[in-house]
Structures are given as structure tokens and as C-alpha cells.
Scaffold this active site. Structure first.
Site, short mmCIF file in Angstrom:
data_model
loop_
_atom_site.label_atom_id
_atom_site.label_comp_id
_atom_site.label_asym_id
_atom_site.label_seq_id
_atom_site.Cartn_x
_atom_site.Cartn_y
_atom_site.Cartn_z
CB SER A 86 -0.96 0.01 1.21
OG SER A 86 -0.24 0.23 2.40
CE LYS A 127 9.70 6.07 9.77
NZ LYS A 127 9.92 5.17 8.63
CB SER A 129 0.16 6.35 2.40
OG SER A 129 0.33 6.61 3.78
CB SER A 187 9.56 10.33 8.70
OG SER A 187 8.58 11.30 8.99
CB ILE A 192 5.31 5.61 0.01
CG1 ILE A 192 4.65 6.88 0.58
CG2 ILE A 192 6.62 5.96 -0.69
CD1 ILE A 192 5.42 7.55 1.74
CE1 TYR A 221 6.68 6.49 11.40
CE2 TYR A 221 6.58 8.88 11.53
CZ TYR A 221 6.68 7.72 10.78
OH TYR A 221 6.78 7.81 9.40
N1 NAD Z 1 2.54 8.73 4.50
C1 NAD Z 1 3.25 9.59 5.20
O1 NAD Z 1 2.75 10.66 5.55
C2 NAD Z 1 4.69 9.28 5.54
C3 NAD Z 1 5.51 10.34 5.93
C4 NAD Z 1 6.82 10.08 6.26
C5 NAD Z 1 7.31 8.79 6.21
N2 NAD Z 1 6.50 7.76 5.84
C6 NAD Z 1 7.07 6.42 5.82
O2 NAD Z 1 6.79 5.82 4.57
C7 NAD Z 1 6.81 4.40 4.73
C8 NAD Z 1 5.60 3.83 4.01
O3 NAD Z 1 4.43 4.23 4.68
P1 NAD Z 1 3.09 4.65 3.92
O4 NAD Z 1 2.84 6.06 4.21
O5 NAD Z 1 3.11 4.18 2.53
O6 NAD Z 1 2.03 3.83 4.80
P2 NAD Z 1 1.17 2.54 4.47
O7 NAD Z 1 0.56 2.12 5.75
O8 NAD Z 1 0.27 2.80 3.32
O9 NAD Z 1 2.26 1.48 4.00
C9 NAD Z 1 3.10 0.83 4.92
C10 NAD Z 1 3.58 -0.48 4.34
O10 NAD Z 1 4.39 -1.13 5.34
C11 NAD Z 1 3.92 -2.47 5.48
N3 NAD Z 1 4.18 -3.03 6.81
C12 NAD Z 1 3.67 -2.65 8.00
N4 NAD Z 1 4.09 -3.49 8.97
C13 NAD Z 1 4.89 -4.42 8.36
C14 NAD Z 1 5.61 -5.56 8.82
N5 NAD Z 1 5.57 -5.97 10.09
N6 NAD Z 1 6.32 -6.27 7.92
C15 NAD Z 1 6.35 -5.91 6.61
N7 NAD Z 1 5.68 -4.86 6.12
C16 NAD Z 1 4.96 -4.14 6.99
C17 NAD Z 1 2.42 -2.36 5.21
O11 NAD Z 1 1.86 -3.63 4.91
C18 NAD Z 1 2.43 -1.43 4.02
O12 NAD Z 1 2.72 -2.15 2.84
C19 NAD Z 1 6.84 4.14 6.23
O13 NAD Z 1 8.14 3.79 6.62
C20 NAD Z 1 6.46 5.47 6.83
O14 NAD Z 1 7.00 5.65 8.11
C21 NAD Z 1 5.21 7.99 5.50
#
Ligand code: NAD
Length: 338
Positions: free
Chosen positions: A63, A210, A242, A193, A65, A206
């Protein structure tokens, strides 16, 4: 006393003015990334040239990013290993990758992986190597955020966040890095992040995870100076559309978030993924990918932390109010207010 108040007031006014100036300058430049990154996007190497035919392993690809990275990488002709815990979701992502690209069935490996199951990481790495013979790029993307105040939150939650975001990531990195060291080349990309640079309420665990990743990879980079063709790349997004809020940790492990709020004011996922790939293509060591004000706050946090703390105290109060009233914590600051 009066002089101290006067100094504090001057400092606050100067901080506010500096931030306003920075926001205006970055807006004027239409900046949604740090200046090095935007330079690379305009004049640097193109992901289409750099990543075509490369073997890229993306974790958390079911899902958000990670899913979008898989689509963009497929379109530009990278060979993909996609991992997360839910195999059916990965098969859905694979199917779409095949529809939108000229890749064939064998060019995309679906590999179920739980980042917290560290004992499985060596075998998972070997599976990717068996399938493709090499790993050019590892994208450490899988992770979960947090929405809860420290005083309300069980320590089990802090343990789980560190297990997943930090230990899970460095464990997988260890196995893949061994292979890259043998080849003397490769790229380890970690989706950190802006919370790896600054602090924010409702996300103490969190932010800590990070920050741990930032410290770890910045130190690891300096251990790899004998391998100039191995790059350590840190991606620091601000709020991006996301599933991250639906999947957040709350004050205890059994509880999900009640209302994730509207996410449409955040940066579109495809923009974040594109800038991530520009960073990878150009070996940008640390990329900030965010709309305002978080992008401007990153600069402030880096160069004038006292002003950044003053500002974050104010932004933080709103963040908590927003969260408690059931809208997205960041809704007040984004381009499109909700
Ligand atoms: N969306 C934001 O605002 C944002 C901002 C900064 C950083 N991030 C970082 O981006 C990355 C992706 O997050 P996102 O926003 O796409 O969220 P998301 O929840 O849509 O995607 C997260 C993904 O990580 C996977 N995941 C979760 N737990 C897991 C586990 N135990 N083993 C394997 N996979 C696992 C989920 O299944 C999913 O595919 C993360 O590291 C998040 O911290 C996101």
C-alpha cells in the site's frame, strides 16, 4: 527581567520573520523538496536511465508509498521484488505492475515478508538473490506511524515500533549489505521521515524510531567509505497520502485508530514516489520531500533549532487539538485546508 522579555520577543519575531521569508522563498520556487533534490530533478540523472533493468527490492509494497514506488519502477523497466505481510495484496500490486509496464511474470517476485520476524530475513534475501542473481537497490519502506500521547501509551507500543521501524529495517539491511559489499556496489534506500529530523507530539515513539534510523544510516555511511559505489540514501517525506493513518499504532497494541480523518490535503503519493526515485537515481544522501510548512520547518530545525522548538510548540498544540477533535492531526497546516 524586562530586558530578558525583550530579547525573547525579538527572538520570536525574528524566528517568525525568518520562517515566513523561507516559506515565501520556497513557495516562490514551488518547492516540495529540498533544494539539492529539486536541483537533481531538474538537471540531474533521470530515473528512467538509471533504474531500467536494475533489481529493486521494495518492502511495504502492499500500500501507500511502497505500492506507488512499485508502479513507477515497473513503468521505467526495473525488475522488482515486492514484499509485505499480505501476499494477496502483493499479488494485486503485481497484477497492476504487469498491466502498466512491459515487464513479464518472471520480472516481478512476490515475496511475503514480516519485518518483525528477523529470523526470516536471511532466507528472504537468499530468495531474491536466487531469483534475480543480484540486488541493486533495497528500498526499506515498510513501517508504521503512531497517534497517541506518551502519558497514555503502553511501553509495549514503543517496543513494537522499534522492532518494526528500526530493528526490522537494520536486520534486512545487514543481509542485503553483505551481498552489496561482495559486489562492491548497490544502494540502500530507507524511507525515514521529516519526523526523523524534527520532533512532533502524538508520535514520540515513531519520531524516536525514525531518529534512530537517521543516526544508524548516517553512521553506517561513514563505515562504507572503502566502497564508493555503495550508497546510503535517506528519504524524509512529510505528510503523504497513503494508508499510514489507518495503520497507526495507538496507545495500546490491541487498539486501532477510531477515525483516520480525511487525507486528501497531503502530498499525492505519486509525487513522493517520483522524488524518491530522483533521489535514488542521483544518490542524494538525504532528501526532504514535503509540502509546507514542514519543508520550511526542516530548514529551521536544521539551522535554528531554538526557533524551531518555539514554532513546534505552537504547531504541536494544534496537532493535538485536531487529533482530539477527530480530524487529521496535520490538517491545519497543509496546502488545502480540511
Ligand atoms: N505517508 C506519510 O505521511 C509518511 C511520511 C513520512 C514517512 N513515511 C514512511 O513511509 C513508509 C511507508 O508508509 P506509507 O505512508 O506508505 O504507509 P502505508 O501504511 O500505506 O504502507 C506501509 C507499508 O508497510 C507495510 N508493513 C507494516 N508493517 C509491516 C511488517 N511488520 N512487515 C512488513 N511490512 C509491513 C504495510 O503492509 C504497508 O505495505 C513508512 O516507513 C512510513 O514511516 C510515511
Amino acid at each position: 527581567m524586562a530586558m530578558a522579555w525583550g530579547c525573547a520577543l525579538c527572538l520570536a519575531l525574528a524566528g517568525g520573520a525568518l520562517l515566513a521569508l523561507l516559506v515565501q522563498l520556497l513557495r516562490w520556487l514551488r518547492a516540495d523538496g529540498d533544494l539539492t533534490l529539486l536541483w537533481a530533478e531538474r538537471w540531474g540523472k533521470k530515473p528512467e536511465h538509471e533504474l531500467r533493468g536494475k533489481v529493486v527490492w521494495v518492502t511495504g509494497a502492499s500500500s501507500g508509498i511502497g505500492e506507488e514506488l512499485a508502479y513507477q519502477l515497473a513503468k521505467l523497466g526495473a525488475l522488482l521484488a515486492i514484499s509485505a505481510r499480505r501476499e494477496d495484496e502483493l499479488q494485486r500490486v503485481k497484477k497492476k505492475c504487469l498491466q502498466i509496464s512491459s515487464l513479464s511474470e518472471n520480472d516481478i517476485l512476490v515475496l511475503r515478508l514480516d519485518l518483525t520476524d528477523r529470523s526470516s530475513h536471511e532466507a528472504a534475501t537468499n530468495s531474491v538473490l536466487k531469483h534475480f542473481g543480484k540486488i541493486d537497490v533495497l528500498v526499506n519502506n515498510g513501517g508504521r506511524s503512531q497517534r497517541s500521547l506518551f502519558v497514555d501509551t503502553s511501553l509495549d507500543v514503543y517496543n513494537a515500533i522499534i522492532e518494526l521501524n528500526y530493528l526490522g529495517t537494520i536486520s534486512l539491511t545487514k543481509y542485503v549489505l553483505n551481498h552489496m559489499i561482495q559486489r562492491k556496489k548497490g544502494k540502500i534506500v530507507t524511507v525515514s521521515s521529516v519526523m526523523g529530523i524534527m520532533g512532533a507530539p502524538l508520535a514520540t515513539g515513531y519520531c524516536a524510531s525514525k531518529h534512530a534510523l537517521q543516526g544508524f544510516f548516517n553512521s553506517l555511511r561513514t563505515e562504507l567509505t572503502d566502497y564508493p559505489e555503495i550508497s546510503i540514501i535517506q528519504i524524509c517525506p512529510g505528510p503523504v497520502q497513503s494508508q499510514i493513518i489507518q495503520n497507526v499504532f495507538t496507545e495500546n497494541l490491541a487498539k486501532s485508530i477510531e477515525n483516520s480523518g480525511d487525507q486528501s490535503h497531503k502530498m499525492p503519493t505519486d509525487r513522493c514516489a517520483r522524488l524518491t526515485l530522483v533521489s535514488v537515481a542521483n544518490g542524494v544522501k538525504e532528501a526532504w520531500i514535503s509540502d509546507h510548512p514542514y519543508l520550511a520547518v526542516c530548514y529551521l530545525w536544521q539551522y535554528a533549532p531554538t526557533w524551531a522548538w518555539w514554532l513546534m510548540n505552537r504547531m504541536g498544540k494544534r496537532r493535538i487539538q485536531n487529533f482530539k477533535s477527530g480530524i487529521d492531526a496535520d490538517a491545519s497546516y497543509s496546502r488545502k485546508k480540511k
